[in-house]
Design a protein around this motif. Structure first.
Motif, short mmCIF file in Angstrom:
data_model
loop_
_atom_site.label_atom_id
_atom_site.label_comp_id
_atom_site.label_asym_id
_atom_site.label_seq_id
_atom_site.Cartn_x
_atom_site.Cartn_y
_atom_site.Cartn_z
N LEU B 203 31.38 -111.82 101.25
CA LEU B 203 31.62 -110.60 100.48
C LEU B 203 33.12 -110.42 100.25
O LEU B 203 33.93 -110.56 101.16
CB LEU B 203 31.08 -109.40 101.24
N GLY B 234 33.15 -100.81 97.10
CA GLY B 234 32.08 -101.80 97.19
C GLY B 234 32.58 -103.21 97.45
O GLY B 234 33.77 -103.50 97.39
N LYS B 235 31.63 -104.07 97.79
CA LYS B 235 31.92 -105.48 98.04
C LYS B 235 30.95 -106.31 97.21
O LYS B 235 29.84 -105.87 96.95
CB LYS B 235 31.68 -105.83 99.50
N LEU B 236 31.39 -107.50 96.86
CA LEU B 236 30.56 -108.39 96.06
C LEU B 236 30.44 -109.74 96.73
O LEU B 236 31.44 -110.30 97.16
CB LEU B 236 31.21 -108.65 94.70
N PRO B 237 29.23 -110.32 96.76
CA PRO B 237 29.14 -111.72 97.18
C PRO B 237 29.77 -112.62 96.11
O PRO B 237 29.77 -112.27 94.93
CB PRO B 237 27.65 -111.98 97.28
N GLU B 240 27.88 -113.34 93.02
CA GLU B 240 27.82 -112.27 92.04
C GLU B 240 29.11 -112.21 91.23
O GLU B 240 29.09 -111.90 90.03
CB GLU B 240 27.55 -110.94 92.74
N SER B 302 35.08 -102.71 92.78
CA SER B 302 35.26 -104.17 92.87
C SER B 302 34.56 -104.85 91.72
O SER B 302 35.12 -105.71 91.04
CB SER B 302 34.69 -104.68 94.19
N ALA B 303 33.30 -104.47 91.49
CA ALA B 303 32.53 -105.09 90.42
C ALA B 303 33.15 -104.75 89.06
O ALA B 303 33.20 -105.60 88.16
CB ALA B 303 31.08 -104.62 90.47
#
Lengths: 302, 352
Positions: B203, B234-237, B240, B302-303
């Motif tokens: 992440l 937020g966090k993103l893998p 993604e 983040s996204a």
């Protein structure tokens, strides 16, 4: 489940009302930890811990036969697990590749409709593939900060095995004898977060994959916590024996939650008190295990 | 009296952007920008001083200009950008000289803002999911960027302790993406590739470049003392990130990762500095609640930052670089700033 493949969050509220009520509403939206309610740019439902509700649903569906038919899990005192708010669930840990953790998570999520985050050694994070599956399935590295955030800030259920790897790595002759509960860190974590500890006594996991021999030098060489040779290996061979557990009857008994009358949020709690509380919980688990074993007529049928 | 600001790294991306933002603030009377190269942004009233890598002339400039605020945006975060020695010289020695100048007896400096990075936390399997500003690194820094940043922050915190009269703000930014910023990750994504270590999907957090500039501006204005994490919500893998950015995943083997990537790096098809290799395995999260309490929140998550980057990238792919590149002409700049022939606004025109 395919119908839930809406990659946006907005429709989530709709599907929640339809049929998969319990499972769809298991976890708050992915960005709950971040703040914004819906993030239109997101494409997956992976939350800030790495857990994906879609992955959980798949794991539960694949795990259902193991839970219902193979281990035929039976609960006693499930109602003692809080329906809301944070709680730290602790249990005894056993079997070379322990099946108790996924079964407890499966059971609580299915029966109570609450997500469970499994705290485990951060060694998992170093493994390719397994680390990703573990994380998407609700696994979180057992760091005190992580536990505090889950329990206190987010009011979630977290599952931890205080014996650590000493539980599943013990020889079959030591079965159902609880190892030391670390240094009682789980008690301190619960005190700081102001949440109860809910102990679960597990009978069955020990015999599902009993360890006959283990090599510590080879384990060190391969950078794994322990390297066992199990009865399953002997009977089914090295590959099948690593994944196939014996169809042992699993019984979970939830004990009364332990609440600590201390002020939450302190940086440090008296060592002595922490050790005493941890030891008291260990004792109670041990007594309950003996009680359950005394009542058990057959390993395979319970 | 207006504020007098000294900015380091005016020739870099961040220095230029921050200077342009500060110029718009009427409360700012003077902006002096230092840099080793020439500015790459068109600036109206910022005075430019060319200086050597390690800024050994700082004390003279500080004394002469009587600045009250130093904005230190010139820390190099990309180890593929320069040699190890140059990086050490720029980050560590540069900061040391800067702080020595700011802390000299009789110094006019009352505030320092340092643009640092979440690289100071490193990336390791035993890390917590969120680093707070107080969390220590779990492993000592092994690559040179992280090591130099840790040393820099050590100097800064010593300085803050020794000079209680100076308000020191350290901003630790997460990975930045945006329309213009060039980082190892953005370089890869712009080529349509996202390097991944096979079997790992960590992440990550991102921050949009405009939010970085806004945050530095906020720090200059509000002067919250202390260290602050800055990241989008937020966090993103990683998978993604690749999917939002429309990039193909480039799977690298989990063992001998750097070795396997080396030929591609050599050919210039991939950017994989050492500080990125651990990040692509274990990820990193920083907790931004302290900054939120101080009163700043990034506008994009983040996204959102990844998406903004993807949009800019697609636009660039179809129409090319839109703005003509600005070129710094010393004589023209001097003329525009000083010649009596130039008509300036009646407003308080800052004369040099």
């Amino acid at each position: 489940m395919a119908r839930n493949d809406n990659r946006g969050r907005p429709d989530r509220a709709l599907t929640a009302g339809l049929e998969d009520e319990r499972t769809a509403a298991l976890v708050a939206l992915p960005s709950s930890a971040g703040g914004t309610d819906s993030d239109a740019a997101r494409r997956s439902d992976v939350d800030a811990w790495g857990r994906s509700e879609r992955a959980r649903r798949l794991i539960r569906r694949l795990g259902a036969p193991a839970y219902e038919r193979w281990f035929r899990v039976e609960w006693d005192g499930l109602g003692k697990i809080p329906r809301a708010g944070g709680a730290l669930i602790v249990a005894n840990h056993a079997g070379a590749i322990p099946a108790d953790a996924p079964m407890i998570m499966h059971g609580i999520e299915e029966e109570l409709g609450r997500p469970v985050y499994g705290l485990a050694d951060n060694w998992f994070r170093t493994l390719p593939v397994a680390s990703t599956i573990w994380s998407r399935g609700g696994g979180v590295a057992a760091h005190p900060d992580n536990a505090h955030r889950l329990l206190h800030d987010e009011g979630q259920l977290a599952l931890v095995f205080p014996e650590g790897t000493k539980g599943p790595s013990k020889h079959v002759s030591d079965r159902y004898r609880l190892r030391r509960f670390g240094r009682g860190g789980f008690v301190e974590t619960a005190m700081r977060a102001g949440v109860p500890v809910v102990p679960i006594a597990v009978v069955g996991a020990e015999e599902s994959m009993p360890i006959l021999y283990k090599s510590s030098s080879l384990a060190r060489l391969l950078h794994v916590p322990y390297l066992p040779v199990t009865l399953n290996h002997v009977l089914f061979g090295p590959v099948l024996g690593t994944v196939l557990h014996f169809p042992v009857k699993f019984r979970f008994r939830v004990l009364d939650p332990v609440r600590f009358e201390v002020e939450p949020g302190l940086g440090r709690y008296p060592r002595g008190r922490v050790i005493d509380e941890a030891e008291a919980i260990r004792q109670r688990l041990q007594e309950n295990l003996y009680e359950m074993l005394a009542a058990r007529r057959s390993i395979l049928f319970g | 009296m207006g504020r007098r600001i000294l900015l380091t790294g005016l020739d870099t991306f961040w220095g230029g952007r921050v200077a342009a933002a500060l110029e718009r603030d009427p409360e700012v009377e003077v902006i002096v920008g230092m840099g080793t190269g020439t500015p790459s942004v068109e600036l109206e009233r910022t005075e430019f001083v060319r200086a050597g890598n390690s800024y050994s002339l700082f004390s003279r400039v500080v004394r002469a200009t009587r600045v009250d605020t130093v904005v230190h945006t010139f820390l190099v975060l990309d180890s593929s950008a320069m040699s190890g020695r140059a990086l050490h010289e720029t980050n560590v020695i540069g900061t040391m000289n800067l702080l020595a100048a700011a802390g000299a007896p009789g110094s006019s400096v009352r505030q320092i803002v340092v643009k640092s990075s979440s690289l100071v936390y490193g990336s390791h399997p035993s890390d917590p999911a969120w680093f707070s500003e107080e969390s220590p690194r779990t492993r000592s820094a092994r690559n040179r960027v992280e090591r130099s940043l840790c040393e820099v922050e050590g100097y800064v915190s010593d300085f803050a302790e020794d000079n209680p009269g100076v308000r020191v703000t350290v901003l630790r930014f997460a990975n930045v993406l945006g329309a213009d910023i060039d980082t190892p990750i953005s370089r890869n994504l712009a080529r349509g590739l996202m390097p991944c270590v096979a079997g790992f999907d960590p992440l990550l957090q991102f921050l949009e470049e405009d939010d970085v500039v806004r945050c530095v501006e906020f720090a200059v204005r509000a002067a919250p003392p202390g260290v602050f994490n800055v990241a989008g919500d937020g966090k993103l893998p990683v998978t993604e990130v690749a999917s939002i950015a429309g990039a193909r995943r480039l799977l690298l083997p989990p063992v001998l990762t750097a070795r396997a990537a080396a030929p591609l790096v050599r050919l210039g098809l991939l950017s994989l500095p050492t500080e990125l290799q651990d990040l692509l395995r274990y990820g990193r999260g920083i907790d931004t609640s302290r900054l939120a309490e101080a009163g700043f929140r990034p506008q994009l998550s983040s996204a959102g930052a990844v998406q903004r980057f993807a949009e800019a990238n697609r636009l660039r792919r179809s129409v090319g670089d839109q703005l003509p590149r600005y070129r710094y002409e010393p004589d023209v700049e001097a003329f525009l700033r000083r010649s009596p022939a130039v008509v300036r606004d009646a407003e308080p025109a800052p004369e040099g």
